[in-house]
Design a protein around this motif. Structure first.
Motif, PDB file in Angstrom:
ATOM      1  N   LYS A 178     -49.214 -25.295-146.684  1.00  0.00           N
ATOM      2  CA  LYS A 178     -50.175 -24.474-145.947  1.00  0.00           C
ATOM      3  C   LYS A 178     -50.783 -25.247-144.782  1.00  0.00           C
ATOM      4  O   LYS A 178     -51.013 -24.683-143.703  1.00  0.00           O
ATOM      5  CB  LYS A 178     -51.259 -23.976-146.901  1.00  0.00           C
ATOM      6  CG  LYS A 178     -50.748 -22.950-147.910  1.00  0.00           C
ATOM      7  CD  LYS A 178     -51.828 -22.573-148.927  1.00  0.00           C
ATOM      8  CE  LYS A 178     -51.279 -21.592-149.957  1.00  0.00           C
ATOM      9  NZ  LYS A 178     -52.288 -21.280-151.000  1.00  0.00           N
ATOM     10  N   GLU A 182     -50.683 -24.496-140.686  1.00  0.00           N
ATOM     11  CA  GLU A 182     -51.857 -24.517-139.802  1.00  0.00           C
ATOM     12  C   GLU A 182     -51.592 -25.364-138.559  1.00  0.00           C
ATOM     13  O   GLU A 182     -51.991 -24.993-137.449  1.00  0.00           O
ATOM     14  CB  GLU A 182     -53.071 -25.062-140.554  1.00  0.00           C
ATOM     15  CG  GLU A 182     -53.606 -24.144-141.644  1.00  0.00           C
ATOM     16  CD  GLU A 182     -54.770 -24.777-142.392  1.00  0.00           C
ATOM     17  OE1 GLU A 182     -55.483 -25.609-141.776  1.00  0.00           O
ATOM     18  OE2 GLU A 182     -54.958 -24.459-143.572  1.00  0.00           O
ATOM     19  N   LYS A 185     -49.283 -23.568-136.058  1.00  0.00           N
ATOM     20  CA  LYS A 185     -49.968 -22.516-135.297  1.00  0.00           C
ATOM     21  C   LYS A 185     -50.641 -23.059-134.045  1.00  0.00           C
ATOM     22  O   LYS A 185     -50.917 -22.301-133.105  1.00  0.00           O
ATOM     23  CB  LYS A 185     -51.009 -21.831-136.180  1.00  0.00           C
ATOM     24  CG  LYS A 185     -50.423 -20.935-137.263  1.00  0.00           C
ATOM     25  CD  LYS A 185     -51.523 -20.338-138.126  1.00  0.00           C
ATOM     26  CE  LYS A 185     -50.957 -19.493-139.255  1.00  0.00           C
ATOM     27  NZ  LYS A 185     -52.033 -18.966-140.135  1.00  0.00           N
TER      28      LYS A 185
END
Length: 226
Positions: A178, A182, A185
């Protein structure tokens, strides 16, 4: 069993793990951790078709590279002292343990002009005091600061999970995945961060299920000692 036999078994297990999430097994790269075995055993791994060799110690790793370096892709996967960076640049293609700016600064100083070292930022997702790595909450800020060092390409994140039952490490691998998403992005040009280096001999199948693209296998592949 030979290294070739062990490698075949590991590939089969990777394939089974990939089926659970419809992943392509070819997206998972096996790094043979050869720190405890001889040059001959390392050469056997290369002859078995393993392309990625991982070393934890500078002296032993450089000695093996000098003998076998043209035969594979070399990863430095242990903690690296800044003063020893000069010994690995130009030899090792990947560093799995970037966790401080002083190390980044030394890499920038030592890398030939126009060249880059592919780096994994090491994250201590378990919070164990005995493990190196950044706090997950500080990781993105650290990666932002790395833009001032063009000799570094952040290809992904790396972690070492606690040495516990394989299924119990899943939350740690999930957290790293995860966090990688992040970072992706942010669309950093210096940090595409598409890779995950996680999973070892005792837990690599869970790591693959959770998205590992590089798994670091020692004892289950080349043995723990010659």
């Amino acid at each position: 069993m030979s290294v070739k036999d062990h490698y075949f078994d590991i590939q089969q297990r990777i394939g089974q793990a990939c089926k659970k999430n419809d992943r392509n097994p070819h997206a998972v790269h096996v790094v043979a951790v050869t720190k405890y075995v001889s040059e001959e055993r390392t050469q056997e791994a290369l002859h078995a078709g393993i392309r990625h060799i991982g070393e934890n110690r500078v002296e032993g790793g450089v000695k093996k590279w000098d003998a076998l370096g043209d035969s594979g892709t070399w990863h430095f996967i242990g903690s690296l002292q800044s003063k020893k960076v000069k010994h690995i640049v130009g030899k090792f293609d990947y560093l799995h343990s970037l966790d401080r700016l002083s190390l980044a600064k030394e890499i920038q100083k030592r890398m030939p002009e126009g060249k880059q070292l592919k780096c994994f930022v090491q994250v201590n997702v378990s919070g164990e005091e005995t493990k190196s790595g950044l706090n997950p909450e500080n990781t993105i800020a650290f990666i932002e600061e790395l833009r001032q060092y063009p000799a570094i390409e952040v290809v992904g994140l790396m972690t070492m999970a606690p040495y516990i039952e394989a299924e119990e490490v899943r939350p740690y691998f999930q957290r790293l995945r995860k966090l990688k998403q992040e970072v992706e992005k942010q669309n950093y040009s210096h940090a595409p961060c598409r890779e995950l280096s996680m999973g070892m001999s005792n837990d690599f199948e869970v790591a693959v299920e959770e998205g590992a693209t590089f798994i670091r296998i020692g004892s289950a592949l080349v043995g723990s000692r010659d």
